[in-house]
Design a protein around this motif. Sequence first.
Motif, PDB file in Angstrom:
ATOM      1  N   MET A   1       0.821  -1.186   0.000  1.00 44.27           N
ATOM      2  CA  MET A   1       0.000   0.000   0.000  1.00 44.27           C
ATOM      3  C   MET A   1       0.872   1.261   0.000  1.00 44.27           C
ATOM      4  SD  MET A   1      -3.070   0.860  -0.088  1.00 44.27           S
ATOM      5  CE  MET A   1      -4.446   1.708   0.517  1.00 44.27           C
ATOM      6  N   GLU A   2       1.970   1.217   0.706  1.00 45.42           N
ATOM      7  CA  GLU A   2       2.865   2.368   0.802  1.00 45.42           C
ATOM      8  C   GLU A   2       3.486   2.708  -0.560  1.00 45.42           C
ATOM      9  OE1 GLU A   2       4.471   5.553   2.511  1.00 45.42           O
ATOM     10  OE2 GLU A   2       3.190   4.136   3.577  1.00 45.42           O
ATOM     11  N   THR A   3       3.815   1.720  -1.349  1.00 43.89           N
ATOM     12  CA  THR A   3       4.409   1.970  -2.665  1.00 43.89           C
ATOM     13  C   THR A   3       3.400   2.639  -3.596  1.00 43.89           C
ATOM     14  OG1 THR A   3       4.577  -0.444  -2.533  1.00 43.89           O
ATOM     15  CG2 THR A   3       6.263   0.711  -3.712  1.00 43.89           C
ATOM     16  N   ARG A   4       2.161   2.210  -3.500  1.00 43.77           N
ATOM     17  CA  ARG A   4       1.105   2.815  -4.323  1.00 43.77           C
ATOM     18  C   ARG A   4       0.950   4.304  -3.973  1.00 43.77           C
ATOM     19  NH1 ARG A   4      -1.649   2.932  -8.832  1.00 43.77           N
ATOM     20  NH2 ARG A   4      -3.862   3.268  -8.590  1.00 43.77           N
ATOM     21  N   MET A   5       0.984   4.606  -2.694  1.00 47.84           N
ATOM     22  CA  MET A   5       0.864   5.988  -2.242  1.00 47.84           C
ATOM     23  C   MET A   5       2.066   6.807  -2.699  1.00 47.84           C
ATOM     24  SD  MET A   5      -1.245   7.792  -0.824  1.00 47.84           S
ATOM     25  CE  MET A   5      -2.106   7.996   0.687  1.00 47.84           C
ATOM     26  N   THR A   6       3.244   6.244  -2.633  1.00 43.86           N
ATOM     27  CA  THR A   6       4.456   6.933  -3.081  1.00 43.86           C
ATOM     28  C   THR A   6       4.391   7.202  -4.582  1.00 43.86           C
ATOM     29  OG1 THR A   6       5.688   5.776  -1.365  1.00 43.86           O
ATOM     30  CG2 THR A   6       6.974   6.854  -3.089  1.00 43.86           C
ATOM     31  N   MET A   7       3.877   6.238  -5.335  1.00 42.77           N
ATOM     32  CA  MET A   7       3.737   6.431  -6.781  1.00 42.77           C
ATOM     33  C   MET A   7       2.761   7.567  -7.087  1.00 42.77           C
ATOM     34  SD  MET A   7       3.783   2.510  -8.298  1.00 42.77           S
ATOM     35  CE  MET A   7       2.387   2.885  -9.288  1.00 42.77           C
ATOM     36  N   LEU A   8       1.652   7.627  -6.361  1.00 44.82           N
ATOM     37  CA  LEU A   8       0.676   8.689  -6.565  1.00 44.82           C
ATOM     38  C   LEU A   8       1.248  10.055  -6.205  1.00 44.82           C
ATOM     39  CD1 LEU A   8      -2.638   7.068  -5.292  1.00 44.82           C
ATOM     40  CD2 LEU A   8      -2.040   7.630  -7.638  1.00 44.82           C
ATOM     41  N   GLU A   9       1.988  10.120  -5.088  1.00 40.70           N
ATOM     42  CA  GLU A   9       2.607  11.384  -4.697  1.00 40.70           C
ATOM     43  C   GLU A   9       3.603  11.852  -5.751  1.00 40.70           C
ATOM     44  OE1 GLU A   9       4.317  10.655  -0.892  1.00 40.70           O
ATOM     45  OE2 GLU A   9       2.420  10.890   0.176  1.00 40.70           O
ATOM     46  N   THR A  10       4.379  10.943  -6.265  1.00 45.61           N
ATOM     47  CA  THR A  10       5.348  11.276  -7.311  1.00 45.61           C
ATOM     48  C   THR A  10       4.620  11.775  -8.557  1.00 45.61           C
ATOM     49  OG1 THR A  10       6.836   9.564  -6.475  1.00 45.61           O
ATOM     50  CG2 THR A  10       7.252  10.398  -8.691  1.00 45.61           C
ATOM     51  N   ARG A  11       3.556  11.107  -8.886  1.00 41.64           N
ATOM     52  CA  ARG A  11       2.771  11.492 -10.064  1.00 41.64           C
ATOM     53  C   ARG A  11       2.159  12.891  -9.877  1.00 41.64           C
ATOM     54  NH1 ARG A  11      -1.954   7.608 -12.214  1.00 41.64           N
ATOM     55  NH2 ARG A  11      -2.884   9.041 -13.694  1.00 41.64           N
ATOM     56  N   PHE A  12       1.602  13.146  -8.711  1.00 41.94           N
ATOM     57  CA  PHE A  12       1.042  14.469  -8.435  1.00 41.94           C
ATOM     58  C   PHE A  12       2.133  15.540  -8.426  1.00 41.94           C
ATOM     59  CE2 PHE A  12      -2.694  12.363  -6.140  1.00 41.94           C
ATOM     60  CZ  PHE A  12      -3.508  12.489  -7.256  1.00 41.94           C
ATOM     61  N   ASP A  13       3.280  15.232  -7.850  1.00 42.44           N
ATOM     62  CA  ASP A  13       4.386  16.191  -7.826  1.00 42.44           C
ATOM     63  C   ASP A  13       4.873  16.514  -9.240  1.00 42.44           C
ATOM     64  OD1 ASP A  13       4.291  16.351  -5.110  1.00 42.44           O
ATOM     65  OD2 ASP A  13       5.913  14.907  -4.745  1.00 42.44           O
ATOM     66  N   THR A  14       4.693  15.591 -10.144  1.00 43.20           N
ATOM     67  CA  THR A  14       5.092  15.813 -11.530  1.00 43.20           C
ATOM     68  C   THR A  14       4.041  16.624 -12.282  1.00 43.20           C
ATOM     69  OG1 THR A  14       6.222  13.675 -11.510  1.00 43.20           O
ATOM     70  CG2 THR A  14       5.795  14.656 -13.656  1.00 43.20           C
ATOM     71  N   VAL A  15       2.771  16.373 -12.016  1.00 43.17           N
ATOM     72  CA  VAL A  15       1.686  17.005 -12.766  1.00 43.17           C
ATOM     73  C   VAL A  15       1.355  18.407 -12.259  1.00 43.17           C
ATOM     74  CG1 VAL A  15      -0.770  16.840 -13.301  1.00 43.17           C
ATOM     75  CG2 VAL A  15       0.662  14.815 -13.464  1.00 43.17           C
ATOM     76  N   ILE A  16       1.326  18.617 -10.973  1.00 39.69           N
ATOM     77  CA  ILE A  16       0.861  19.878 -10.387  1.00 39.69           C
ATOM     78  C   ILE A  16       1.633  21.103 -10.890  1.00 39.69           C
ATOM     79  CG2 ILE A  16       0.730  21.166  -8.210  1.00 39.69           C
ATOM     80  CD1 ILE A  16      -0.460  18.661  -6.953  1.00 39.69           C
ATOM     81  N   PRO A  17       2.949  21.078 -11.043  1.00 40.89           N
ATOM     82  CA  PRO A  17       3.635  22.291 -11.544  1.00 40.89           C
ATOM     83  C   PRO A  17       3.241  22.678 -12.972  1.00 40.89           C
ATOM     84  CG  PRO A  17       5.205  20.829 -10.497  1.00 40.89           C
ATOM     85  CD  PRO A  17       3.918  20.074 -10.610  1.00 40.89           C
TER      86      PRO A  17
END
Length: 71
Positions: A1-17
């Motif tokens: 579950m933690e890896t899935r959350m880390t992947m989502l955070e990375t994805r959001f950090d890439t998209v939001i800017p």
Amino acid sequence: METRMTMLETRFDTVIPTLATKEDLKYMELKLTKTIHHEITSCTWKMISWMTVVVGMAFTGVFYVARYLPA
């Protein structure tokens, strides 16, 4: 579950800017409004010029028929 959350955070950090801000949208709105007004003005003068030519040609045709063709 933690890896899935880390992947989502990375994805959001890439998209939001890359998302547009309110300032970006306001700038684009003003630029678009200016462009639209310019194009409408340009088309209006083209239409006025075109109608002037058409009316002038029609007047010339009526004048020619009235003046030079036998009744």
